[in-house]
Design a protein around this motif. Structure first.
Motif, PDB file in Angstrom:
ATOM      1  N   SER A  52     -22.425  -5.162  14.648  1.00 38.31           N
ATOM      2  CA  SER A  52     -23.538  -4.781  15.506  1.00 38.31           C
ATOM      3  C   SER A  52     -24.745  -4.547  14.618  1.00 38.31           C
ATOM      4  CB  SER A  52     -23.222  -3.532  16.326  1.00 38.31           C
ATOM      5  OG  SER A  52     -22.973  -2.445  15.494  1.00 38.31           O
ATOM      6  N   SER A  53     -25.779  -5.164  14.990  1.00 37.38           N
ATOM      7  CA  SER A  53     -27.002  -5.031  14.216  1.00 37.38           C
ATOM      8  C   SER A  53     -28.169  -5.330  15.125  1.00 37.38           C
ATOM      9  CB  SER A  53     -26.981  -5.996  13.033  1.00 37.38           C
ATOM     10  OG  SER A  53     -28.235  -6.019  12.408  1.00 37.38           O
ATOM     11  N   ARG A  54     -29.192  -4.597  14.941  1.00 36.45           N
ATOM     12  CA  ARG A  54     -30.386  -4.856  15.753  1.00 36.45           C
ATOM     13  C   ARG A  54     -31.050  -6.161  15.343  1.00 36.45           C
ATOM     14  NH1 ARG A  54     -32.766   1.249  16.382  1.00 36.45           N
ATOM     15  NH2 ARG A  54     -30.775   2.082  17.058  1.00 36.45           N
ATOM     16  N   SER A  55     -30.719  -6.632  14.145  1.00 31.43           N
ATOM     17  CA  SER A  55     -31.337  -7.874  13.673  1.00 31.43           C
ATOM     18  C   SER A  55     -30.533  -9.118  14.061  1.00 31.43           C
ATOM     19  CB  SER A  55     -31.510  -7.826  12.156  1.00 31.43           C
ATOM     20  OG  SER A  55     -30.251  -7.743  11.532  1.00 31.43           O
ATOM     21  N   LEU A  56     -29.318  -8.934  14.630  1.00 27.10           N
ATOM     22  CA  LEU A  56     -28.488 -10.065  15.021  1.00 27.10           C
ATOM     23  C   LEU A  56     -28.476 -10.232  16.536  1.00 27.10           C
ATOM     24  CD1 LEU A  56     -25.324  -9.552  12.763  1.00 27.10           C
ATOM     25  CD2 LEU A  56     -27.166 -11.199  12.434  1.00 27.10           C
ATOM     26  N   ASP A  57     -28.605 -11.468  16.999  1.00 29.14           N
ATOM     27  CA  ASP A  57     -28.483 -11.722  18.434  1.00 29.14           C
ATOM     28  C   ASP A  57     -27.005 -11.906  18.777  1.00 29.14           C
ATOM     29  OD1 ASP A  57     -27.825 -14.278  17.555  1.00 29.14           O
ATOM     30  OD2 ASP A  57     -29.654 -15.217  18.307  1.00 29.14           O
ATOM     31  N   SER A  60     -25.117 -14.742  17.000  1.00 29.23           N
ATOM     32  CA  SER A  60     -24.896 -14.454  15.572  1.00 29.23           C
ATOM     33  C   SER A  60     -23.755 -13.451  15.400  1.00 29.23           C
ATOM     34  CB  SER A  60     -26.169 -13.906  14.926  1.00 29.23           C
ATOM     35  OG  SER A  60     -27.200 -14.867  14.998  1.00 29.23           O
TER      36      SER A  60
END
Length: 164
Positions: A52-57, A60
């Motif tokens: 989980s990452s705010r930079s990954l959609d 991804s």
């Protein structure tokens, strides 16, 4: 070898899932069913931490989780991916599927994807894609439901009255 002889072949089942560390109640439930099964079933469990990452959609995240899961897949195993888009199967069909793999001497890797589903890569690298229900289950609970179905399958083939 007949079906009677196949009962003595070791069946290694590996669960590979996107999940956090098991809680005590999960471990107890998993162990409960493990102890109920005949000795020729051997289980292992691999938990891959969710990405989980705010930079990954979403795509991804799916790809990253899929690549991480594939690191743990045994090259000689029959790979079953559980996904809501998979083929529906009932308990008798699942029991036949397991017995078929036991008869062939094939181990099984069960993949339970993350909350976002499964990547195209996971779908392509699975021999079978199954769905247990139209319902959505928490991954933690689904592993226990799958263990119960493996136990149920073993009782079906032993003509035990558990499955009615």
């Amino acid at each position: 070898m007949g079906q009677k002889d196949s009962c003595y072949r070791i069946m290694k089942c590996k669960f590979i899932s996107i999940s956090h560390k098991q809680s005590d109640w999960e471990k107890q439930a998993f162990q409960f069913y493990t102890k109920q099964l005949p000795n020729h079933f051997k289980f292992s469990d691999v938990e891959v931490k969710p990405f989980s990452s705010r930079s990954l959609d979403r795509d991804s995240i799916l790809e990253a989780e899929g690549l991480e899961i594939l690191k743990y897949v045994d090259k000689d195993a029959f790979v079953i991916l559980w996904d809501r888009q998979g083929k529906k199967i009932n308990s008798l069909g699942f029991a036949s599927l397991l017995q078929e793999q036991i008869d062939q001497g094939t181990n099984i890797n069960f993949i339970i994807g993350g909350a976002n589903g499964a990547s195209e890569n996971l779908l392509k690298n699975s021999q079978l894609i199954l769905s247990a229900s139209e319902l959505t289950f928490p991954h933690r609970l689904f592993k226990i439901l799958l263990m119960e179905q493996i136990y149920r399958a073993s009782t079906i083939h032993r003509n035990h009255p558990y499955h009615k």
